[in-house]
Design an enzyme around this catalytic site. Sequence first.
Site, short mmCIF file in Angstrom:
data_model
loop_
_atom_site.label_atom_id
_atom_site.label_comp_id
_atom_site.label_asym_id
_atom_site.label_seq_id
_atom_site.Cartn_x
_atom_site.Cartn_y
_atom_site.Cartn_z
N ASP A 125 7.43 23.05 -25.02
CA ASP A 125 7.34 21.66 -24.54
C ASP A 125 8.36 21.51 -23.43
OD1 ASP A 125 7.27 18.75 -24.30
OD2 ASP A 125 6.29 18.76 -26.25
N TYR A 155 9.00 15.51 1.73
CA TYR A 155 8.74 16.86 1.20
C TYR A 155 8.57 16.85 -0.30
CZ TYR A 155 9.73 18.30 5.93
OH TYR A 155 9.67 18.43 7.29
N TRP A 214 7.48 -0.55 3.99
CA TRP A 214 8.06 0.13 2.82
C TRP A 214 9.46 0.66 3.14
CZ3 TRP A 214 9.38 5.33 1.59
CH2 TRP A 214 9.19 6.25 2.62
N LYS A 267 3.87 29.62 5.44
CA LYS A 267 3.03 29.29 4.29
C LYS A 267 1.55 29.31 4.68
CE LYS A 267 5.97 26.78 1.26
NZ LYS A 267 5.48 27.56 0.15
N HIS A 292 0.84 -1.20 0.00
CA HIS A 292 0.00 0.00 0.00
C HIS A 292 0.88 1.25 0.00
CE1 HIS A 292 -2.96 3.00 1.24
NE2 HIS A 292 -2.21 3.26 2.31
N HIS A 302 13.39 11.37 4.41
CA HIS A 302 12.77 12.60 4.84
C HIS A 302 12.60 13.61 3.70
CE1 HIS A 302 10.51 14.65 7.73
NE2 HIS A 302 10.97 15.74 7.15
N ARG A 337 1.53 0.49 15.23
CA ARG A 337 1.17 0.40 13.82
C ARG A 337 1.59 -0.96 13.27
NH1 ARG A 337 5.66 4.14 10.72
NH2 ARG A 337 4.54 3.43 8.89
N SER A 362 13.35 6.48 -13.20
CA SER A 362 12.24 7.21 -13.80
C SER A 362 12.09 8.59 -13.17
CB SER A 362 10.95 6.41 -13.66
OG SER A 362 9.84 7.24 -13.85
N SER A 363 12.09 8.66 -11.82
CA SER A 363 11.86 9.98 -11.23
C SER A 363 13.07 10.88 -11.38
CB SER A 363 11.40 9.93 -9.77
OG SER A 363 11.69 8.75 -9.17
N HIS A 407 14.94 12.17 13.13
CA HIS A 407 13.71 12.15 13.92
C HIS A 407 12.87 10.91 13.65
CE1 HIS A 407 11.59 14.78 10.69
NE2 HIS A 407 11.31 13.53 10.48
N HIS A 408 13.22 10.14 12.61
CA HIS A 408 12.55 8.86 12.40
C HIS A 408 13.19 7.77 13.26
CE1 HIS A 408 10.25 10.22 8.86
NE2 HIS A 408 11.28 11.00 8.66
N SER A 441 -1.21 27.37 -3.70
CA SER A 441 -0.86 28.78 -3.89
C SER A 441 -1.38 29.32 -5.23
CB SER A 441 0.66 28.98 -3.85
OG SER A 441 1.16 28.51 -2.62
N GLU A 477 12.13 12.79 0.79
CA GLU A 477 11.04 12.18 0.03
C GLU A 477 9.67 12.67 0.53
OE1 GLU A 477 10.81 10.29 -2.61
OE2 GLU A 477 8.67 9.83 -2.46
N THR A 501 6.93 26.39 7.48
CA THR A 501 5.62 25.80 7.18
C THR A 501 4.52 26.71 7.70
OG1 THR A 501 6.70 23.68 7.52
CG2 THR A 501 4.33 23.64 7.23
#
Lengths: 528, 394
Positions: A109, A260, A145, A334, A80, A256, A453, A172-173, A305-306, A271, A258, A331
């Site tokens: 283009d 963001y 994951w 914003k 998932h 991390h 979890r 790809s990315s 922090h993870h 925005s 990732e 943050t």
Amino acid sequence: MSATSHDTHHDDHHDHGPPPGITRWLFTTNHKDLGVLYMVFALIMFFVGGAMAMVIRAELFQPGLNLVDPHFFNQMTTMHALVMIFGAVMPAFTGLANWLVPIQIGAPDMALPRVNNWAFWLLPAGFVLLLLTLFLPGGAPAGGWTMYPPLILQLGDAFPFLIFAVHILGISSIMGSINIVATILNLRAPGMTLMKMPLFVWAWLITAFLIVAVMPVLAGAVTMLLTDQYFGTSFFNAAGGGDPVLFQHIFWFFGHPEVYILILPAFGIVSAIIPTFARKPLFGYSSMVYATASIAFLSFIVWGHHMFSVGMPLSGQLFFMYATMLVAVPTGVKIFNWMATMWQGSMTFETPMLFAIAFVILFTIGGLSGVMLALAPVDLQYHDTYFVVAHFHYVLVTGAIFSIMAAVYYWLPKWTGNMYDERLGQWHFWLSTISVNVLFFPQHFLGLAGMPRRIPDYALQFTDFNMISSIGGFVFGLSQLIFVWVIIKCVRGGEKASDQVWEGAKGLEWTLPSPAPYHTFEQPPVVK
Amino acid sequence: MKRKLLGALAAIGALGLPLVAAAATAPESDWRRPWGLNLPRGVTELSQDVYTLHMLVFWIVCIIGVLVFGGIFYSVWKFRKSQGAVPAKWHHSTTVEVVWTVIPFLILLFIAVPATQTMIKIDDTSDYDMTVKVTGYQWMWEYEYLDEDVAFFSRLDRDSDRARQRNPDVRPQDVEHYLIDVDNPLVVPVNTRIRFLITANDVIHAWWVPELGWKKDAIPGFINEAWAEIQEPGTYRGQCAELCGRDHGFMPIVVVALAQEDYEQWLQEQREENGVVATDDAEEADVETAVLEEVDPDELMQVGRQVYDNQCIACHQAEGQGMATFPGLAGSDRVMDDDDWVIDVVVNGVSGTAMTAFGPRLDDRELAGVLTYIRNAWGNEAEPIQPADVRDAR
Ligand SMILES: [Cu+2]
């Protein structure tokens, strides 16, 4: 061909449309076609990942092992996450970038059209590998994951498939991102200075740099897993002199940023939408740009922090705690800027605006629980509980995914030339927003009350909130069928959209006809 | 106009506060009851510090939330086109922007002070009175009382284990502490500074009892330190908190805190009986000859099936067909014919592979059961293995 007939007014030479049939999609180098492909792919993956979420919520509806084996349950949670992150959210944002970046900066283009085609077609290839593992002996990846060793090394035949799928999706990315950077830095229309670019373009420029910086790190980490498994290395094997925690450091150095990567483009979308429907310019444009850049910078120094419960030296714990708390400042800027944009505006509440406002509110809930999670001593309680699950789903579902839905409603008339069905859009919004909160809000309570979890079954005191959460989940899942129906209906026809589409819309894309012709801005517009 | 904006924000904040106060009062007694909402206050000084910090930051984020949401809802209500609102033209104000950069920063500083103090306290594992070594296994815990000669495994209790099977003969709802009870709890004295040394044998686990105020990862090859000084006698429950494979959800933790004299007595009993002590000293425990009697093969098959489903199935698979590097058991001649070999593999493991030694984890009856099962399931056929055969191989 008919789509291009409006376009001739700024086009001296021979104008050509897409080739017919399947080859159009296979060989296309057109940014709009590729944008469509990315988004359709993302939508399909959204439902694949969503089906897995339904299995999870159905198993957790009541205590006991009611539907699936725990091993299969673990496959579902793992897949998932992988499907939603790499298959739904990232491709959706890349699709939006493909469609919108060129027409927002006045480029004909993307800078590297063939790379663009290849970057997209790697995605289905990677996902065939990844989804195939569900049918292999031993099943799909089931170690989360995050792929922590040594657990991930217990995976059976699926292991090499997982590693190569991650490699392919990473390539790809990276290619997609290099293309976006090249386009933004080289193909802006005359007068389109960096500080005049729409915030969506800014957000993607920064996101693309993040992707280019961290995807290779992930590729390196999983390659080390591969050699540990098959070639006798011991990068992460304590018995061979390696260090299982090293993997976590490398993974979160990718992981991390990732996070963001999954949210910065959302900031850009919101925005764009809020000023349109508030009929008032975005408040604090330049502080928005600087805030995005600061968040991106901070994302590189907060990975620890993870890992507060992993056992770090005190100085490390404190450093990562302080750095993480700092993220709240840009943050906050914003969020306050979006509020100020609405303040003294003249608002209407079409579906895109509803999703955008819901984004601001619900993302803020995720941000506030993020401040709580930043505090190392209390994170030792929150970590790996449903409190964390609630936190990141508020950020990713009501954050990233709500922004994508807002974007689809907002630009759909530009893409198709037809207005979507507003009444169905409103139904989709209200059903989604109510059910998503029924789904995720109780998970805060579950986590605080002690539910870890990634468990397929739970102690009896968690029953009630899990039931409520599951019901919310089923309704949220079903509501998304409305979304698909709205899109199909809008592509097929509907009230014709004007060029500007929305009364308050500003920017180059709204100067184009609706639908936007196959080729646009072959002669660059002049931006004053 | 900007002053008005700030003023309105403040007013909305003041209005919203009592609302949050009413909504978020979560009585402590909710802990471990249905509809539990909040962290427990816990039974150590640390856990209470953590709880206080949690509530402090909770209230702060609630106030911020009320301000932000209040502002948004006020705008949505007030500045509607349908109400004839005319859009203003302004889009910038350095003062306001500096204010909402600096104020959050100051709030964070204010939170950082107690957070740092608590973190320092948690990290200080010096001056302990006793040490318990905690080792995570797939899927159970081992507790060793260092210098006390007491060690044992702690597994999901039998009732929960029955109820958590698919199509169980007991409903989970009928088990009192479903999934949060164990066969042998960790027993510790109150008002004693206990140092925990936490590690793992196979994959990463995490040892978490919410009422002690922290969780700590159990990592193979590493030893993590943590500490607790429990103030009240009682039973405190937790779970493994790091995904560790198929039965991650089924390795609970139970800590029983006793008064010092009761603890001493318990310790003494442990040393004398050694009944719960795992098998290093198994030879001495000849009191327990009961398990060595011949067991009916059907019963062995039944016991074996349950053990297989919990311990072996993830690698050797449901039909014993194995997968990848994990060998198949169905149709294996060696499994059926070579009794000594198969017993040795299961009891002592195979070094250098994922096959761990089950000798220390299972009792003789369970070992005999699972051996009998793998030799007679999926079309296999062989003599049953009796507990006595297993005992000889230890
Ligand atoms: Cu575990």
